[in-house]
Scaffold this motif. Structure first.
Motif, PDB file in Angstrom:
ATOM      1  N   ALA A 859       0.835  -1.209   0.000  1.00 53.22           N
ATOM      2  CA  ALA A 859       0.000   0.000   0.000  1.00 53.22           C
ATOM      3  C   ALA A 859       0.866   1.254   0.000  1.00 53.22           C
ATOM      4  CB  ALA A 859      -0.933  -0.006   1.198  1.00 53.22           C
ATOM      5  N   MET A 860       1.935   1.254   0.793  1.00 55.63           N
ATOM      6  CA  MET A 860       2.794   2.434   0.866  1.00 55.63           C
ATOM      7  C   MET A 860       3.615   2.620  -0.407  1.00 55.63           C
ATOM      8  SD  MET A 860       1.868   3.819   3.547  1.00 55.63           S
ATOM      9  CE  MET A 860       3.026   5.178   3.504  1.00 55.63           C
ATOM     10  N   LEU A 861       3.897   1.527  -1.126  1.00 54.88           N
ATOM     11  CA  LEU A 861       4.535   1.660  -2.434  1.00 54.88           C
ATOM     12  C   LEU A 861       3.633   2.449  -3.386  1.00 54.88           C
ATOM     13  CD1 LEU A 861       6.188  -1.828  -3.067  1.00 54.88           C
ATOM     14  CD2 LEU A 861       7.351   0.392  -3.126  1.00 54.88           C
ATOM     15  N   LEU A 862       2.350   2.104  -3.402  1.00 49.28           N
ATOM     16  CA  LEU A 862       1.406   2.826  -4.252  1.00 49.28           C
ATOM     17  C   LEU A 862       1.221   4.262  -3.755  1.00 49.28           C
ATOM     18  CD1 LEU A 862      -0.456   2.737  -6.676  1.00 49.28           C
ATOM     19  CD2 LEU A 862      -2.282   1.913  -5.172  1.00 49.28           C
ATOM     20  N   VAL A 863       1.200   4.450  -2.439  1.00 48.76           N
ATOM     21  CA  VAL A 863       1.096   5.798  -1.869  1.00 48.76           C
ATOM     22  C   VAL A 863       2.261   6.658  -2.345  1.00 48.76           C
ATOM     23  CG1 VAL A 863       1.306   7.111   0.284  1.00 48.76           C
ATOM     24  CG2 VAL A 863      -0.280   5.195   0.152  1.00 48.76           C
ATOM     25  N   THR A 864       3.454   6.068  -2.349  1.00 46.54           N
ATOM     26  CA  THR A 864       4.640   6.803  -2.806  1.00 46.54           C
ATOM     27  C   THR A 864       4.489   7.248  -4.242  1.00 46.54           C
ATOM     28  OG1 THR A 864       6.024   5.502  -1.298  1.00 46.54           O
ATOM     29  CG2 THR A 864       7.134   6.667  -3.086  1.00 46.54           C
ATOM     30  N   PHE A 865       4.022   6.343  -5.099  1.00 49.12           N
ATOM     31  CA  PHE A 865       3.839   6.678  -6.513  1.00 49.12           C
ATOM     32  C   PHE A 865       2.790   7.780  -6.682  1.00 49.12           C
ATOM     33  CE2 PHE A 865       1.348   5.968 -10.420  1.00 49.12           C
ATOM     34  CZ  PHE A 865       2.335   6.213 -11.358  1.00 49.12           C
ATOM     35  N   VAL A 866       1.668   7.633  -5.982  1.00 50.32           N
ATOM     36  CA  VAL A 866       0.583   8.610  -6.122  1.00 50.32           C
ATOM     37  C   VAL A 866       1.009   9.983  -5.606  1.00 50.32           C
ATOM     38  CG1 VAL A 866      -1.747   9.206  -5.338  1.00 50.32           C
ATOM     39  CG2 VAL A 866      -1.240   6.870  -6.046  1.00 50.32           C
ATOM     40  N   THR A 867       1.664  10.036  -4.446  1.00 50.36           N
ATOM     41  CA  THR A 867       2.066  11.330  -3.879  1.00 50.36           C
ATOM     42  C   THR A 867       3.123  12.006  -4.737  1.00 50.36           C
ATOM     43  OG1 THR A 867       3.609  10.139  -2.430  1.00 50.36           O
ATOM     44  CG2 THR A 867       1.498  10.789  -1.497  1.00 50.36           C
ATOM     45  N   ARG A 868       4.055  11.223  -5.278  1.00 52.36           N
ATOM     46  CA  ARG A 868       5.063  11.820  -6.156  1.00 52.36           C
ATOM     47  C   ARG A 868       4.411  12.400  -7.417  1.00 52.36           C
ATOM     48  NH1 ARG A 868      10.598  10.796  -6.081  1.00 52.36           N
ATOM     49  NH2 ARG A 868      11.325   9.904  -4.118  1.00 52.36           N
ATOM     50  N   THR A 869       3.455  11.651  -7.966  1.00 53.89           N
ATOM     51  CA  THR A 869       2.763  12.130  -9.167  1.00 53.89           C
ATOM     52  C   THR A 869       1.962  13.394  -8.863  1.00 53.89           C
ATOM     53  OG1 THR A 869       2.588   9.850  -9.966  1.00 53.89           O
ATOM     54  CG2 THR A 869       1.154  11.480 -10.984  1.00 53.89           C
ATOM     55  N   LYS A 876       3.686  21.148  -8.215  1.00 56.15           N
ATOM     56  CA  LYS A 876       4.975  21.543  -8.787  1.00 56.15           C
ATOM     57  C   LYS A 876       6.089  21.411  -7.759  1.00 56.15           C
ATOM     58  CE  LYS A 876       2.546  22.722 -12.359  1.00 56.15           C
ATOM     59  NZ  LYS A 876       2.428  21.789 -13.501  1.00 56.15           N
ATOM     60  N   ASN A 877       6.064  20.320  -7.032  1.00 51.89           N
ATOM     61  CA  ASN A 877       7.030  20.099  -5.976  1.00 51.89           C
ATOM     62  C   ASN A 877       7.308  18.610  -5.859  1.00 51.89           C
ATOM     63  OD1 ASN A 877       8.423  20.283  -3.297  1.00 51.89           O
ATOM     64  ND2 ASN A 877       7.665  22.385  -3.427  1.00 51.89           N
ATOM     65  N   THR A 878       8.373  18.262  -5.161  1.00 53.72           N
ATOM     66  CA  THR A 878       8.717  16.854  -4.961  1.00 53.72           C
ATOM     67  C   THR A 878       8.215  16.401  -3.600  1.00 53.72           C
ATOM     68  OG1 THR A 878      10.689  17.087  -6.340  1.00 53.72           O
ATOM     69  CG2 THR A 878      10.575  15.165  -4.902  1.00 53.72           C
ATOM     70  N   PHE A 879       7.265  15.494  -3.607  1.00 52.72           N
ATOM     71  CA  PHE A 879       6.727  14.959  -2.363  1.00 52.72           C
ATOM     72  C   PHE A 879       7.434  13.649  -2.027  1.00 52.72           C
ATOM     73  CE2 PHE A 879       2.239  17.056  -2.374  1.00 52.72           C
ATOM     74  CZ  PHE A 879       2.847  18.268  -2.156  1.00 52.72           C
ATOM     75  N   SER A 880       7.571  13.372  -0.758  1.00 54.58           N
ATOM     76  CA  SER A 880       8.236  12.150  -0.311  1.00 54.58           C
ATOM     77  C   SER A 880       7.430  11.507   0.806  1.00 54.58           C
ATOM     78  CB  SER A 880       9.653  12.464   0.175  1.00 54.58           C
ATOM     79  OG  SER A 880       9.610  13.367   1.278  1.00 54.58           O
ATOM     80  N   VAL A 881       7.771  10.257   1.103  1.00 52.09           N
ATOM     81  CA  VAL A 881       7.104   9.512   2.174  1.00 52.09           C
ATOM     82  C   VAL A 881       7.956   9.608   3.431  1.00 52.09           C
ATOM     83  CG1 VAL A 881       6.287   7.260   2.941  1.00 52.09           C
ATOM     84  CG2 VAL A 881       5.996   7.952   0.555  1.00 52.09           C
ATOM     85  N   ASN A 882       7.355  10.043   4.510  1.00 54.70           N
ATOM     86  CA  ASN A 882       8.054  10.143   5.781  1.00 54.70           C
ATOM     87  C   ASN A 882       8.361   8.745   6.320  1.00 54.70           C
ATOM     88  OD1 ASN A 882       7.995  10.254   8.922  1.00 54.70           O
ATOM     89  ND2 ASN A 882       8.395  12.363   8.293  1.00 54.70           N
ATOM     90  N   GLY A 883       9.627   8.509   6.692  1.00 56.26           N
ATOM     91  CA  GLY A 883      10.041   7.186   7.162  1.00 56.26           C
ATOM     92  C   GLY A 883       9.298   6.737   8.401  1.00 56.26           C
ATOM     93  N   ILE A 884       9.015   7.668   9.312  1.00 58.28           N
ATOM     94  CA  ILE A 884       8.314   7.305  10.548  1.00 58.28           C
ATOM     95  C   ILE A 884       6.890   6.851  10.238  1.00 58.28           C
ATOM     96  CG2 ILE A 884       7.442   8.214  12.729  1.00 58.28           C
ATOM     97  CD1 ILE A 884       9.834  10.074  12.817  1.00 58.28           C
TER      98      ILE A 884
END
Length: 920
Positions: A859-869, A876-884
């Motif tokens: 699920a978090m893999l897909l979250v990463t893809f969706v948030t980056r997109t 117009k910015n680079t979003f990332s997944v918080n490690g915590i």
């Protein structure tokens, strides 16, 4: 067969089901609870926004000055009086809506709406309900310095009837005043105050005493008419008379509110349907659990003459009872959940949402539970009714014949159609219902194929007794891939690296642990269909919650970074006359003051562009901004504010201080002293509707806010903002231009201070002493306010998403129950050769913790893809997944799945081997 046989058999079967029956009730109940709760909340929001829309509109027509429109002055009500005399309207009332506060320091959290009204005519529609005194009225309360406040202000400031409030008011025409008022009424936000909050009502007579030099102006005029036709005709007539004001009829207000509330309702209903769908999958598992235990019983019934139709009716009645009881329990629970969700929404969005129950929705929840159980129970019911008795009695395996496979496919198609029909009924929108259901099905089918592959690969993972070359290659390959992934997605890459390195310690684990891990992995692979279903259920809940958390965190960080990078000043003070002079002379004595800037400001109403009426240029232009256009409000918003600088004293507006660059023409300089030259924002000339119609050398004719003076401003330059501008886009020119357009000749001076964060409070105190009638806006805690607001929104969404996760937990419970039933012989053999209940539970814990953690990781893999997109395309910015967040969700999902499995398997794991093997 007697009718009583059906009821006796089904009721006793449910009682004998014990824990499995309880899980079935939960399965149905959670889905029903979600759909009922969210439907009730949607209806409450709809009622709050649309039930009193005529009252909230102030009457049949609400006429208010918008951005870029001058205020109604003392002569304007004469036009409406003429409409009344001619019979075009029934009545009207003119009043002002101002922003005030209870201190000279205003923040985003403590501003108040102050209505200055004529109690003889206000309101035209239903007055608010008086709490104190219970028989109060506007006319009796608004006498002298009497004021009416709403209950929220009274509660927040611990005020009662007869207490005094010191109200801070500024109208831009006269120096701001500290206005003492006596509380003569406390009301609810109802009637004419519906959809408002933090409201104070004063009389126009007392307001005029506080501001004796100010011209008599109004911001709003409410109108009532005899009928709808008259309303439409008068609205058109007023629009022609005042082209730049906002004219809104009650019908338009209702349409706008209805559109917004319908969107909210649809969102909540779709979220509820998702939880109901997951609960429906749980019903399939539940019926499989209940009916799998009765294969011999079903075989004996068929050998005694019961037909498939009889058995289908028998098991259908059982499913119906499950759905009926689960629907009742879910509907009751939905009432409580709706109250919680409503309270959170009410608090977050500052809405007054009365708690009201809709018995049609609640009773409909019972029917939804019944139909859901029948729809999703259809597949296991028909499959069980078609069991061949000879295969069961002889303990022969059930071969999947072509006819059986075809029957399963037909049943799945029928299930999807029936669920789609139910969704269309709930959403009351065929196109949306079909799109949502089959879109979700298509997405889940794709995910199922991927999860099946993942499940197969996970089941092949080795658990070696000693080191080998293959095992070292596997660990090394996994580590290298994790490091490469960490370069792109650090949080997930490092988590996978940790899991890869964990393989090193597997070799040194105790033998019993290795056996349990190996059995857990192999069991995951043996029941891939059931494992895939569990993964899907958890995946949906974790994905939704993870996406909300990650997007919320990234948006919050983006806003905070913008504030810290662009907010050069954090305290803004508006003063006039001698107080402005005192601030300027003593600015450096303000505690923590690092830098400051001074300018003059006035509001104005634009009239013409290059001699052409602006109303003609804005005809047909949409109200709001869009692709390539500022919209009507965008243009008027820019043209309605003028900032001025004292160029004669060297107070020049350098681009570095304004966070702008000059893109065309020039900046202001000393040659502009005494001239009405201005610099305008680039957006005004680069986007429709003024694109190509205004440039350097062009003119803008404007009038003052009170309409008593006018000026023609000449454009000498165009500026481009360097970043996010908290002050908005505006025109700036000389001090003399601002003086010419200031109402009543009162020059408002704006000071922008940069104050050390730890000195903001004493600095505001010092500013208050230097300029007692000034008004300060404290933006030092703007980030905290934004964070709190975003956190509240995230909380609302997570509460809604958690309903889907709860349904996923029920599916885990069902899957474990079915697995323990199927492994009774295996458990008996294991325990007879020395396995303890603790060891059995350990294997169950490991198996389901792996499933829970795997679902969250995917699920978090897909979250990463969706948030980056979304970050790239929308922000117009680079979003990332918080490690915590990532580790917390993965670990939390694993623990949740493991704890649920332990709870369900606790009793089954303690079975005595002799009791199992004797009958297996």
């Amino acid at each position: 067969m007697k009718l009583s046989m059906y009821f006796n058999y089904t009721s006793r079967s449910l009682v004998r089901g014990g824990q499995r029956t309880v899980l079935a009730f939960f399965c149905v109940g959670v889905g029903v609870m979600a759909i009922v709760a969210l439907q009730l909340v949607g209806l409450m929001i709809n009622n709050a926004m649309t039930a009193n829309v005529r009252n909230a509109n102030g009457g049949d027509i609400n006429v208010s000055i918008g951005v870029g429109s001058r205020a109604f002055n003392g002569s304007d009500p004469g036009y409406f009086a003429q409409l009344k005399r001619s019979g075009a309207i029934s009545n009207y009332t003119a009043y002002s809506s101002l922003t005030g506060s209870l201190s000279t320091t205003v923040s985003m959290a403590n501003s108040l709406t102050v209505l200055v009204v004529d109690p003889a005519t206000f309101p035209l529609v239903t007055p608010p309900v008086f709490r104190h005194p219970v028989n109060g009225s506007m006319a009796r309360a608004l006498v002298g310095n009497g004021a009416i406040i709403d209950q929220k202000i009274a509660d927040a400031n611990h005020k009662q009837l007869g207490n005094t409030l010191i109200l801070y008011l500024s109208n831009g025409q006269q120096a701001a005043q500290l206005v003492p008022v006596r509380i003569t009424g406390i009301v609810t936000d109802s009637g004419v105050l519906a959809q408002n909050a933090n409201v104070i009502v004063l009389s126009q007579a007392y307001y005029q005493q506080a501001f004796p030099l100010a011209s008599r102006t109004f911001t709003t005029i409410d109108i009532t008419t005899a009928n709808d036709a008259q309303t439409r005709a008068v609205a058109r007539q007023i629009t022609n008379q005042y082209p730049l004001v906002t004219v809104q009829t009650a019908a338009q207000a209702l349409s706008s509110a209805q559109g917004l509330s319908d969107t909210v309702k649809k969102f909540l209903e779709i979220a509820g349907l998702l939880a109901l769908l997951i609960g429906g999958v749980g019903i399939v598992n539940t019926m499989q659990v209940l009916l799998s235990r009765r294969k011999i019983e079903i075989a004996m019934l068929k050998t005694t003459g019961y037909r498939c139709l009889d058995l289908s009716a028998l098991f259908g009645l059982e499913a119906g009872l499950l759905g009926l009881i689960g629907g009742v329990l879910g509907s009751v629970a939905g009432i409580g959940i709706s109250y919680t969700v409503r309270s959170i929404v009410e608090q977050v969005f500052s809405l007054d949402i009365p708690f009201r129950l809709n018995w049609a929705v609640i009773s409909g929840g019972v029917l939804i539970g019944l139909f859901t159980a029948l729809i999703f129970g259809l597949l296991p019911i028909v499959q069980s009714a078609n069991i061949r008795p000879l295969n069961v009695i002889r303990e022969l395996p059930e071969h999947r014949r072509a006819g059986s496979v075809l029957l399963t496919m037909v049943l799945l198609l029928l299930l999807s159609v029936l669920f789609c029909v139910m969704s269309v009924v709930i959403l009351n929108d065929p196109a949306l219902g079909i799109g949502v259901v089959y879109g979700t099905f298509a997405f889940l089918i794709i995910l199922s194929g991927f999860f099946t592959l993942v499940t197969f690969l996970v089941s092949l993972l080795p658990v070696p007794e000693h080191w080998s070359a293959k095992y070292l290659i596997l660990i090394s390959g996994g580590s290298i891939l994790s490091i490469l992934l960490a370069l792109v997605v650090p949080a997930i890459g490092f988590l996978l690296l940790a899991l890869s390195l964990l393989g090193i310690f597997v070799v040194w684990m105790p033998r019993l642990w290795k056996v349990n891990i190996r059995m857990a992995l192999r069991n995951i692979g043996r029941q891939r269909a059931r494992t895939t279903t569990t993964l899907l259920a958890l995946f949906v809940g974790i994905f939704t919650i993870g996406l909300i958390l990650v997007l919320g965190q990234n948006v919050r960080d983006l806003i905070n970074n913008s504030i810290s990078n662009v907010l050069t000043y954090n305290v803004f003070t508006s003063a006039s006359g001698s107080e402005a002079l005192a601030l300027r002379q003593n600015a450096h004595s303000i505690p923590g003051m690092e830098n400051y800037e001074q300018s003059y400001v006035t509001e104005m109403a634009p009239g013409m562009i290059n001699g052409r009426p602006l109303t003609q240029m804005l005809r047909g232009v949409p109200q709001y901004s869009g692709a390539g256009t500022l919209g009507r409000y965008g243009v008027l918003g820019i043209l309605s504010t003028l900032n001025g600088y004292d160029l004669a004293t060297g107070n020049l507006p350098p681009a570095s201080q304004l966070a702008v660059t000059i893109s065309a023409g020039r900046d202001l300089n000393t040659s502009d002293v005494g001239k009405k030259n201005i610099v305008i924002p680039e957006e005004l000339v680069s986007q429709a509707p003024l694109k190509g119609k205004l440039n350097v050398g062009g003119t803008i004719t404007v009038s003052s806010y009170d309409g008593k003076s006018s000026a023609t401003l000449t454009v000498v330059g165009i500026y481009r903002s360097k970043g996010f501008n908290l002050n908005g886009r505006y025109l700036y020119g000389s001090r003399e231009a601002v003086v010419a357009l200031s109402p009543g000749g009162v020059l408002q001076t704006d000071f922008s201070f940069k104050i050390a964060t730890n000195e903001v409070t004493p600095a505001l105190t010092k500013i208050g002493r230097l300029a007692p009638h000034s008004q300060s806006f404290n933006l030092a805690n703007l980030g905290d306010y934004v964070n709190q607001y975003l956190n509240d929104i995230v909380l609302v969404l997570i509460v809604i998403a958690s309903l889907s996760l709860l349904a996923g937990v029920i599916i885990i419970a069902n899957a474990v129950a079915l697995a323990m039933l199927e492994r009774r012989r295996e458990l008996g053999i294991l325990k007879s050769v020395g396995y303890t209940s603790r060891a059995v539970l350990g294997e169950v814990l490991i198996e389901n913790a792996i499933i829970g953690g795997l679902a969250a990781l995917l699920a978090m893999l897909l979250v990463t893809f969706v948030t980056r997109t979304l970050g790239t395309l929308a922000f117009k910015n680079t979003f990332s997944v918080n490690g915590i967040v990532l580790v917390s969700l993965v670990a939390g999902s694993a623990l949740l799945a493991g704890a649920t499995a332990l709870l369900v398997a606790w009793r089954s794991a303690r079975v005595r081997p002799l009791a199992v093997l004797r009958y297996e």
